[in-house]
Design a protein around this motif. Structure first.
Motif, PDB file in Angstrom:
ATOM      1  N   LYS A   6      11.255  13.586  -6.949  1.00  0.00           N
ATOM      2  CA  LYS A   6      10.059  13.433  -7.763  1.00  0.00           C
ATOM      3  C   LYS A   6      10.391  12.933  -9.169  1.00  0.00           C
ATOM      4  CE  LYS A   6       7.219  14.815  -4.604  1.00  0.00           C
ATOM      5  NZ  LYS A   6       6.259  13.880  -3.993  1.00  0.00           N
ATOM      6  N   THR A  63      -0.257   3.826  -4.484  1.00  0.00           N
ATOM      7  CA  THR A  63      -0.007   3.895  -3.045  1.00  0.00           C
ATOM      8  C   THR A  63      -0.089   2.530  -2.372  1.00  0.00           C
ATOM      9  OG1 THR A  63      -2.354   4.389  -2.649  1.00  0.00           O
ATOM     10  CG2 THR A  63      -0.855   6.266  -2.907  1.00  0.00           C
ATOM     11  N   PHE A  68       6.095   2.574  -2.133  1.00  0.00           N
ATOM     12  CA  PHE A  68       5.637   3.921  -2.479  1.00  0.00           C
ATOM     13  C   PHE A  68       6.144   4.991  -1.515  1.00  0.00           C
ATOM     14  CE2 PHE A  68       2.578   7.402  -2.030  1.00  0.00           C
ATOM     15  CZ  PHE A  68       2.553   7.881  -3.325  1.00  0.00           C
ATOM     16  N   ASN A  69       6.003   4.759  -0.234  1.00  0.00           N
ATOM     17  CA  ASN A  69       6.396   5.776   0.742  1.00  0.00           C
ATOM     18  C   ASN A  69       7.897   5.945   0.866  1.00  0.00           C
ATOM     19  OD1 ASN A  69       3.761   6.495   1.446  1.00  0.00           O
ATOM     20  ND2 ASN A  69       3.612   4.812   2.929  1.00  0.00           N
ATOM     21  N   GLN A  72       8.659   6.795  -4.097  1.00  0.00           N
ATOM     22  CA  GLN A  72       7.814   7.739  -4.815  1.00  0.00           C
ATOM     23  C   GLN A  72       8.359   8.098  -6.194  1.00  0.00           C
ATOM     24  OE1 GLN A  72       6.455  11.045  -2.454  1.00  0.00           O
ATOM     25  NE2 GLN A  72       6.109   9.778  -0.645  1.00  0.00           N
TER      26      GLN A  72
END
Length: 303
Positions: A6, A63, A68-69, A72
């Motif tokens: 993150k 997104t 993005f996937n 992140q």
């Protein structure tokens, strides 16, 4: 493995110019020119539009971005590079401030030769990282590499170091990174004294990447020996061998196009997108090769 932290930061490298006051023999900053096209940095409004478009596409949480996937990221940094970006020293402060205001973290990579106290003082409050490209402390080696200007002048390393130290004291959040390209001319050199004096937060040791030519390529054994010689700095150094640098950077050329290297770059040249300001960032980036896994390996920590 994919980057899933993150705290992951995505770095976009905008090469403002191909021009440089030095002539390093292994420099990869040689892009295919389009007839009649001009570097985006020469147009302030276009530069701001490009910065805004890039941030919109790569902003954290978008997104719709195809990465993005896989990644992140939670922050995005715009790195001003070249050639030598400080050849545009009059334009750079406005670009750095605007990028900061849009939402980017910012950084700069320079050979340091034109880094004045006034300029660094203007941009340091808006920058997270200052990168300096230093490939030798030996004047003769620097001359052989091509790190010398047309007047025969070399980097004033002592003066530049004093300027950087002073500004970092005034802006304690500014971090220092050193980039060193290991090649056949500097592979036997010992950088211990230099790194100890500059005390950078990060030292990136890159193996010369023969994407433009094979000149000064360094052997496996010599590169490994260079790394081993500097193990005292293993807490701050990051090693990038050739395979790690291929298709692992997000790069924009002076004409405002995404571009990418690869195993075939030496024979076929770089891969280019359409101009971002014409096609829009999503369409321009759509067919660009990019390895999230290699990027994640390079950025095992935010830097």
């Amino acid at each position: 493995m994919y980057a899933s932290s993150k705290t992951r930061e995505l770095v976009i490298n905008w090469h403002l110019t191909e021009a440089c006051n030095y002539g390093c023999k292994y420099c990869y900053s040689a892009w295919t020119k389009e007839l009649g096209a001009s570097d985006v940095v020469k147009d302030k409004a276009a530069s701001f539009d490009l910065i805004r478009e890039i941030y919109t596409f790569f902003r954290p949480g978008n997104t719709a971005n195809p990465l993005f996937n896989k990644m992140q990221w939670t922050s995005v940094r715009l790195n001003f590079a070249g050639g030598e970006p400080l050849l545009h020293d009059k334009k750079l402060p406005d670009l750095v401030r605007f990028a900061y205001e849009v939402g980017f973290r910012t950084s700069l990579i320079s050979n340091g030769s034109r880094l004045s106290a006034d300029l660094l003082g203007d941009i340091a409050p808006y920058m997270d990282w200052l990168g300096l490209s230093l490939d030798s402390t030996n004047n003769q080696v620097n001359r052989q590499i091509g790190r010398v200007d047309r007047r025969g002048e070399l980097l004033d390393l002592a003066g530049m170091s004093k300027t950087v130290a002073s500004e970092m004291q005034k802006n304690p959040s500014l971090k220092l990174k050193i980039n060193t390209v290991v090649n056949a001319l500097n592979a036997d050199e010992n950088f211990t004294s230099l790194i100890s004096k500059l005390t950078p937060n990060k030292w990136k040791i890159l193996r010369m990447l023969p994407v433009v030519n094979q000149n000064l390529a360094v052997s496996d054994a010599a590169f490994k020996a260079f790394v081993e010689r500097h193990r005292a700095f293993r807490d701050i150094y990051r090693i990038e061998d050739n395979h790690e640098m291929l298709e692992s950077y997000i790069m924009i050329d002076p004409l405002g196009r995404f571009y990418q290297n690869g195993d075939d770059t030496l024979s076929n040249g770089y891969q280019y997108s359409p101009p971002i300001l014409n096609a829009g960032a999503p369409a321009a980036f759509e067919n660009m090769r990019f390895s999230a896994e290699r990027y994640a390996a390079r950025y095992s920590e935010v830097a």
